[in-house]
Design a protein around this motif. Sequence first.
Motif, PDB file in Angstrom:
ATOM      1  N   GLU A 157      45.087  37.927  38.787  1.00 23.90           N
ATOM      2  CA  GLU A 157      44.666  37.412  37.481  1.00 23.90           C
ATOM      3  C   GLU A 157      43.896  38.452  36.660  1.00 23.90           C
ATOM      4  O   GLU A 157      43.554  38.209  35.521  1.00 23.90           O
ATOM      5  N   ARG A 158      43.623  39.606  37.261  1.00 19.40           N
ATOM      6  CA  ARG A 158      42.858  40.611  36.492  1.00 19.40           C
ATOM      7  C   ARG A 158      43.675  41.106  35.308  1.00 19.40           C
ATOM      8  O   ARG A 158      44.904  41.119  35.356  1.00 19.40           O
ATOM      9  N   ILE A 159      42.976  41.538  34.276  1.00 14.34           N
ATOM     10  CA  ILE A 159      43.667  42.072  33.099  1.00 14.34           C
ATOM     11  C   ILE A 159      44.091  43.510  33.390  1.00 14.34           C
ATOM     12  O   ILE A 159      43.280  44.334  33.783  1.00 14.34           O
ATOM     13  N   HIS A 160      45.377  43.775  33.231  1.00 12.28           N
ATOM     14  CA  HIS A 160      45.875  45.124  33.514  1.00 12.28           C
ATOM     15  C   HIS A 160      46.238  45.881  32.249  1.00 12.28           C
ATOM     16  O   HIS A 160      46.496  47.058  32.275  1.00 12.28           O
ATOM     17  N   GLY A 161      46.378  45.189  31.154  1.00 10.28           N
ATOM     18  CA  GLY A 161      46.818  45.861  29.922  1.00 10.28           C
ATOM     19  C   GLY A 161      46.921  44.837  28.816  1.00 10.28           C
ATOM     20  O   GLY A 161      46.263  43.794  28.863  1.00 10.28           O
TER      21      GLY A 161
END
Length: 372
Positions: free
Chosen positions: A249-253
């Motif tokens: 769920e982390r923001i990658h872009g």
Amino acid sequence: MKDIQGRDIDYMRISITDRCNLRCKYCMPKGTGHVKQREILSLEEIREIAACGAGLGIRHLKITGGEPLVRKDCCRLVEMLKAVPGIETVTMTTNGVLLEAYLKPLVKAGIDGINVSLDTLDQSLYQEITGQDRLGQVLQAIHQAVEQGIAVKVNAVAAEFGEGKQMPEGNATDAGEKEGDGAGTWDPKKKGSTARNWRELAGLARRLPVDVRFIEIMPVGYGKRFRPIDPERLLEEIRREHPGMQKDERIHGFGPAVYYRIPGYLGSIGVIRAVHGKFCGECNRVRLTAQGFLKGCLCYEDGTDLRAFLRDGAERPGQDWPCRRAEGTKGAEIQGRLKEAMKKAIWEKPAAHCFERLEGMTEQRGMNAIGG
Ligand code: SAM
Ligand code: SF4
């Protein structure tokens, strides 16, 4: 700024050349022509458009092409764009062939991340797709980029390539779903399929802190010729082998990729269902072609010729790198018109692509001109 659909448009892809040192068969196969250099925007023109975009809420820029690194002043452009007030990130997508030599200047210029396009780790398939034997160089560049502390993503187009792997007549979403030909019998081991080597590609994310993303081929330009592989199917395949895989769920872009983590892997696996998963409702981007045409959607030819505003009759035939430097009132007037034109183009961004209904597509340019 918001477009007519209420979507926040904060990302612009900028193609800085339509030339390339590879000849990927779905993008710029052998024999594809290119435009004259004087047609291509100068660095100053690109900066002017970026600055204008920043005034309209563009925060993230991706430098693309053709191959951006064949343009010798590419690192200088990164530096110039990083200095534009309001721009938060400048990233690049490259085929990686020339990357190793440019890593230090790119870091110095302040690059925020690099996407390396690499569809397969199978040497002969790589050569079949790109027309060149450069796999070793690209892998070396990926390792070096990680070593330099650069955030790296590896993008692999998921499709069936190889001789005779042309798409049958019909719509993009039909492909791979016809009886005896599709979802039920989808075979990742098929020769010529980039999905066949997913283990090797995913292995990069095991050993290195890089995101490996599988992107469904889009029926744009020569991409129409190849059968797409729905990355969701690929994900099923990966999940079968790695039942512990979890959504990341982390923001990658700032894009439409959905990410997953496999226990023990340093990087993540991403999928972009460009055709089968319609994410137009969340689309945040516009695209500037190498010739300065601002496009709202990959699917349609509509947009605005920003170069015409910038050069404003100042084009000098025969001059390779025209640089309009209208000063004073004229300069301010041009900037005002440029801003209005960009605003209108962003506002009118089409609601959705129609890859599932190819007769509705109007874009005729190749991906090397649009920038992917
Ligand atoms: N040469 C650089 C590179 O390869 O990354 C930048 C330009 S290339 C056009 C940008 C991206 O578009 C690449 O990742 C390429 O694989 C992708 N691409 C090209 N044609 C495509 C298509 N029809 N469908 C999906 N992706 C495509
Ligand atoms: Fe060149 Fe990139 Fe197109 Fe391949 S995908 S031909 S590397 S522009």
